[in-house]
Design an enzyme around this catalytic site. Structure first.
Site, short mmCIF file in Angstrom:
data_model
loop_
_atom_site.label_atom_id
_atom_site.label_comp_id
_atom_site.label_asym_id
_atom_site.label_seq_id
_atom_site.Cartn_x
_atom_site.Cartn_y
_atom_site.Cartn_z
N HIS A 236 0.81 -1.19 -0.09
CA HIS A 236 -0.17 -0.09 -0.11
C HIS A 236 0.92 0.94 -0.13
O HIS A 236 2.07 1.16 0.32
CB HIS A 236 -0.86 0.02 1.20
CG HIS A 236 -0.20 -0.12 2.55
ND1 HIS A 236 0.24 1.19 3.11
CD2 HIS A 236 -0.15 -0.92 3.53
CE1 HIS A 236 0.72 0.97 4.20
NE2 HIS A 236 0.52 -0.01 4.50
N ASP A 363 -3.96 -19.11 12.13
CA ASP A 363 -2.79 -19.62 12.86
C ASP A 363 -2.82 -19.54 14.34
O ASP A 363 -2.88 -18.34 14.75
CB ASP A 363 -1.56 -19.44 12.29
CG ASP A 363 -0.17 -20.10 12.77
OD1 ASP A 363 0.22 -19.95 13.95
OD2 ASP A 363 0.21 -20.75 11.85
N SER A 378 2.01 -5.34 6.88
CA SER A 378 1.64 -4.99 5.74
C SER A 378 2.75 -5.41 4.69
O SER A 378 3.88 -4.98 4.96
CB SER A 378 1.38 -3.53 5.19
OG SER A 378 0.40 -3.21 5.98
#
EC number: 3.4.21.116
Length: 426
Positions: A236, A363, A378
């Site tokens: 991003h 998980d 990210s």
């Protein structure tokens, strides 16, 4: 009931019954793609239970075809294009144009990286009032400058960093001359003038602007292409913390960083990786692009994650499926680890878009340590069926176990890796 009306009703009922009976086959027929892309040496499957034969339209060397009970497997052999023809009882019913592209593999990342960006010119992030002999003033604000503007020239001279600004201000203030400014606002370039004012308290001339020429943060490496050393990270855009606008990058660099602790995320309060990196650390790559799909540049040398250092194939957005997948990321020190996730939904995209899939952390250990997706995660690469399919980009604020991912296809394109080159040239 008149005979013609009875016939019309009967016809409508017959068509309705046939439509119900053919509903599933019709849907499957419509789902057969008219075009598909596949890399050399890689296989893509077209799911269908229709009793159709599938073969190349000619003696093609571009790909091979294998028909299984519930899918048709297309394997790329040589870059080029040809047609896949479907026939039912010897009658052709549909065609798929197959583009075979040169093989492409990337090395997945997962490493925690420190990011240092230097903007084009200096960024205006706010205003302040100067105590002058005539009261409080902000010459910059009076001149029509806005937060988010970038000062790129003063008196015709290029401005590259904050230290370039002060000499122009002091000289103009002492001579009483106006400063000629060239600013960049979005895609516009605007000229304006302002006269610095003397700060009565400090005795120096000011223009009443808060400015910045750099930004720093952490993120995660997504991939690098071993031949060109081109990489992509974050997934991003990096925006300025004050103006919230994307930083226009002049240059920048990435360094290795170390995760020191995790602030666990909860509903309504996303967590965060706390990491450190030193300005003295060796630069491992440069940054030449900051886009909605991440940061991009070239590595100075290969980097390893010591968990998946072999180049992996990449997947087009049409290949991504709902179901199990994995991410690579760091939650302690600099150790890259593999964690289970679920692809909840995915959108096959024809054009670049940032939110291509929804994912959920499954998980148990990652949920225990982080609460789900946290800031700094990210860019963590997503791997499904042995292929790099994308990167983690955003967390859902009210549900930190879930978030968005971007398809790897668009990150590769932003990195300058032309995966469609042969296709466009044909």
């Amino acid at each position: 009931m008149p005979d013609n009306i009875r016939k019309a009703v009967g016809l409508i009922l017959l068509v309705s019954l046939l439509s119900v009976g053919l509903c599933k086959p019709l849907k499957e027929y419509l789902l057969i793609p008219t075009q598909m892309r596949v890399f050399e040496t890689q296989t893509q499957a077209i799911e269908t239970s229709l009793s159709v034969n599938a073969q190349t339209s000619e003696s093609s060397e571009a790909f091979t075809v294998k028909k299984d009970p519930h899918e048709i497997k297309v394997t790329g052999k040589k870059s080029g294009e040809s047609e896949l023809v479907y026939d039912l009882a010897g009658f052709p019913i549909k065609k798929t144009k197959v583009h075979v592209l040169p093989d492409l593999k990337v090395i997945p990342g997962g490493q925690s990286i420190g990011v240092k960006l230097h903007s084009v010119g200096v960024l205006v992030v706010g205003f302040h009032q100067i105590n002058t002999s005539e009261g409080k003033k902000s010459p910059g604000e009076t001149a029509g400058i806005e937060a988010g503007d970038i000062i790129i020239e003063m008196n015709g001279q290029k401005i590259e960093k904050m230290n370039d600004v002060a000499p122009f201000i002091q000289k103009a203030g002492k001579t009483g001359e106006s400063l000629d400014l060239l600013i960049k606002r979005d895609k516009q370039k605007i000229k304006t003038k302002l006269i610095p004012e003397k700060d009565e308290g400090e005795g120096k001339y000011r223009i009443g602007l808060y400015i910045r020429d750099s930004a720093a943060g952490i993120g995660t490496m997504t991939f690098y292409e071993p031949k060109t050393k081109k990489y992509g990270a974050l997934g991003h855009v990096i925006s300025d913390m004050d103006t919230k606008k994307p930083i226009v990058v002049e240059n920048g660099e990435i360094v290795k960083s170390t995760v020191t602790s995790i602030e666990k995320g909860t509903g309504g309060n996303p967590g965060e990786k706390l990491a450190r990196f030193s300005s003295e650390r060796k630069t491992i790559g440069d940054i030449n692009r900051n886009s909605p799909f991440g940061i991009f540049g070239t590595l100075h040398q290969p980097i390893q994650n010591n968990i998946s250092d072999q180049a992996l194939p990449v997947a087009f957005s049409t290949e991504v499926k709902k179901g199990p997948a994995e991410i690579l990321t760091v939650i302690d020190d600099d150790k890259v680890e593999k964690f289970d996730i679920e692809i909840v939904s995915t959108t096959p995209q024809k054009f670049p878009a940032t939110k291509g899939m929804v994912l959920k952390i499954t998980d148990p250990r990652l949920l225990k340590e982080t609460g789900g997706i946290v800031q700094g995660m990210s860019g963590s690469p997503i791997i499904q069926n042995g292929k790099v399919i994308g990167a983690v980009t955003h967390v859902f604020v009210n549900d930190p176990t879930s978030g968005y991912g971007v398809h790897i296809e668009w990150m590769l394109s932003e990195a300058g890796i032309d995966i469609y080159g042969k296709e466009k040239a044909s």
